[in-house]
Motif scaffolding. Structure first.
Motif, short mmCIF file in Angstrom:
data_model
loop_
_atom_site.label_atom_id
_atom_site.label_comp_id
_atom_site.label_asym_id
_atom_site.label_seq_id
_atom_site.Cartn_x
_atom_site.Cartn_y
_atom_site.Cartn_z
N PRO A 119 10.76 -50.00 -6.61
CA PRO A 119 9.99 -48.74 -6.60
C PRO A 119 10.49 -47.84 -5.46
O PRO A 119 10.86 -48.33 -4.39
CB PRO A 119 8.55 -49.20 -6.35
N LEU A 120 10.50 -46.54 -5.71
CA LEU A 120 11.00 -45.59 -4.71
C LEU A 120 9.86 -44.80 -4.09
O LEU A 120 9.03 -44.21 -4.79
CB LEU A 120 11.99 -44.61 -5.34
N ILE A 121 9.80 -44.80 -2.77
CA ILE A 121 8.90 -43.93 -2.02
C ILE A 121 9.71 -42.68 -1.72
O ILE A 121 10.61 -42.69 -0.88
CB ILE A 121 8.41 -44.60 -0.73
N ARG A 122 9.45 -41.62 -2.44
CA ARG A 122 10.33 -40.46 -2.43
C ARG A 122 9.97 -39.46 -1.33
O ARG A 122 8.79 -39.13 -1.13
CB ARG A 122 10.31 -39.75 -3.78
N TYR A 123 10.99 -38.98 -0.66
CA TYR A 123 10.86 -37.87 0.30
C TYR A 123 10.55 -36.62 -0.51
O TYR A 123 11.27 -36.27 -1.43
CB TYR A 123 12.18 -37.75 1.06
N ASP A 124 9.46 -35.95 -0.19
CA ASP A 124 8.91 -34.83 -0.98
C ASP A 124 9.99 -33.83 -1.42
O ASP A 124 10.69 -33.24 -0.60
CB ASP A 124 7.85 -34.12 -0.13
N ARG A 125 10.08 -33.63 -2.73
CA ARG A 125 11.09 -32.72 -3.28
C ARG A 125 10.80 -31.26 -2.98
O ARG A 125 11.66 -30.40 -3.20
CB ARG A 125 11.20 -32.93 -4.79
N SER A 182 10.30 -30.25 0.00
CA SER A 182 10.92 -30.03 1.31
C SER A 182 12.43 -29.92 1.15
O SER A 182 13.00 -30.43 0.18
CB SER A 182 10.58 -31.18 2.27
N PHE A 183 13.08 -29.26 2.12
CA PHE A 183 14.54 -29.13 2.04
C PHE A 183 15.21 -30.50 2.10
O PHE A 183 16.19 -30.75 1.40
CB PHE A 183 15.05 -28.26 3.19
N GLY A 184 14.69 -31.41 2.95
CA GLY A 184 15.25 -32.75 3.04
C GLY A 184 15.07 -33.53 1.75
O GLY A 184 15.97 -34.25 1.30
N GLY A 185 13.90 -33.39 1.14
CA GLY A 185 13.64 -34.07 -0.13
C GLY A 185 14.55 -33.59 -1.24
O GLY A 185 14.92 -34.35 -2.14
N ARG A 186 14.91 -32.31 -1.19
CA ARG A 186 15.83 -31.78 -2.20
C ARG A 186 17.21 -32.42 -2.06
O ARG A 186 17.89 -32.66 -3.07
CB ARG A 186 15.95 -30.26 -2.05
#
Length: 292
Positions: free
Chosen positions: A185-191, A193-197
């Motif tokens: 399962p992936l805990i995703r860095y918020d898309r 945000s620039f980092g998440g993108r």
């Protein structure tokens, strides 16, 4: 009305409601609602609307200069002693991951050289902070580099480049990172945000279909979720990130990509010397961080 005026100028600057929303962190419908409220308060239309398009009309063109003057006057209210180069208020924006490291060292150094100046720190995500610098609400901000070209009114200074790594529970540390991303399962860095993108683009570029279970912009919170066994995560290796013994960091090798953290400021800030001094303190701050 000030918020609506800022949105109005964003539409004028970026050309459409959709582009204005993308640069201010608002949805297109929210931009449209603010413009309608502004027109209701003013008592006249600012745009001629045909279908889905909206074109600035004569009244709108006359309103642009007045709106700019009103926002400039408002921005000066908190710094009425700005003519005194030894005192005033400097308004700094900062993403969460730099507030306990880069920002602390810079403020400490700035206070030593400019004790008469007060500093107001505004937290936020990169997109919103960028819009606040663009509108004149902030003098400068420490953010992640935007994935688009900045307008000529803004300039960028790189501070640090942080490599992205895969965080996994210790028991998975010896397995290949690609296999873990595909299976766990992936805990995703918020898309949003620039980092998440950047993470999202990486996964698409590598054609990895991940099983998202949580999405968050709080990096230390993501680390805690990995430690709790919720999943794995791709995050930037920020100097302030605390990695517990139960979590292992896997290097992405030749596929490593980076989050660039830096300063965005206007090309003509109202308090030129103080802003320049603080930028100099920020640019010196990375040298004092551990591991940099």
């Amino acid at each position: 009305m000030l918020r609506e005026l800022k949105t109005f100028l964003a539409v004028v600057h970026h050309g459409t409601f959709a582009r204005a929303g993308a640069h201010t962190g608002l949805t297109q419908s929210a931009v449209s609602a603010q413009i309608h409220r502004l027109e209701d308060e003013l008592g006249f239309a600012l745009f001629d609307r045909t279908g889905r398009s909206a074109t600035l009309n004569a009244a709108g063109k006359r309103t642009v200069e007045i709106a700019q003057e009103m926002l400039a006057v408002y921005a000066r209210l908190a710094t009425q002693d700005a003519t005194n180069e030894s005192a005033g208020l400097l308004r700094i924006g900062a993403i969460g991951s730099v507030q306990s490291a880069l920002l602390v060292g810079a403020i400490q150094a700035f206070r030593t050289t400019s004790p008469g100046w007060r500093i107001r720190v505004t937290p936020g995500v990169s997109l919103n902070l960028l819009a606040q610098v663009d509108s004149g609400e902030l003098d400068l901000a420490v953010i992640i580099k935007p994935p688009f070209a900045l307008p000529p009114e803004l300039k960028w200074h790189l501070l640090v480049s942080e490599p992205f790594v895969l965080l996994v529970p210790r028991k998975l540390a010896k397995e290949p990172w690609r296999e873990l991303l595909t299976r766990e399962p992936l805990i995703r860095y918020d898309r949003n945000s620039f980092g998440g993108r950047l993470v999202d683009r990486f996964l698409k570029r590598k054609r990895i279909s991940a099983d998202d279970v949580v999405e968050s912009d709080e990096l230390q919170g993501i680390v805690a979720l990995v430690a709790a066994g919720v999943g794995v995560a791709i995050v930037p290796q920020a100097a302030t990130l605390h990695i517990p013994a139960s979590v292992k960091t896997l290097n992405l090798g030749d596929d490593t990509f980076y989050r660039e953290v830096g300063i965005v400021e206007r090309t003509t800030p109202p308090r030129q010397s103080a802003a320049e001094q603080f930028v100099a303190c920020l640019r010196a701050a990375p040298a004092s961080l551990p591991g940099l």
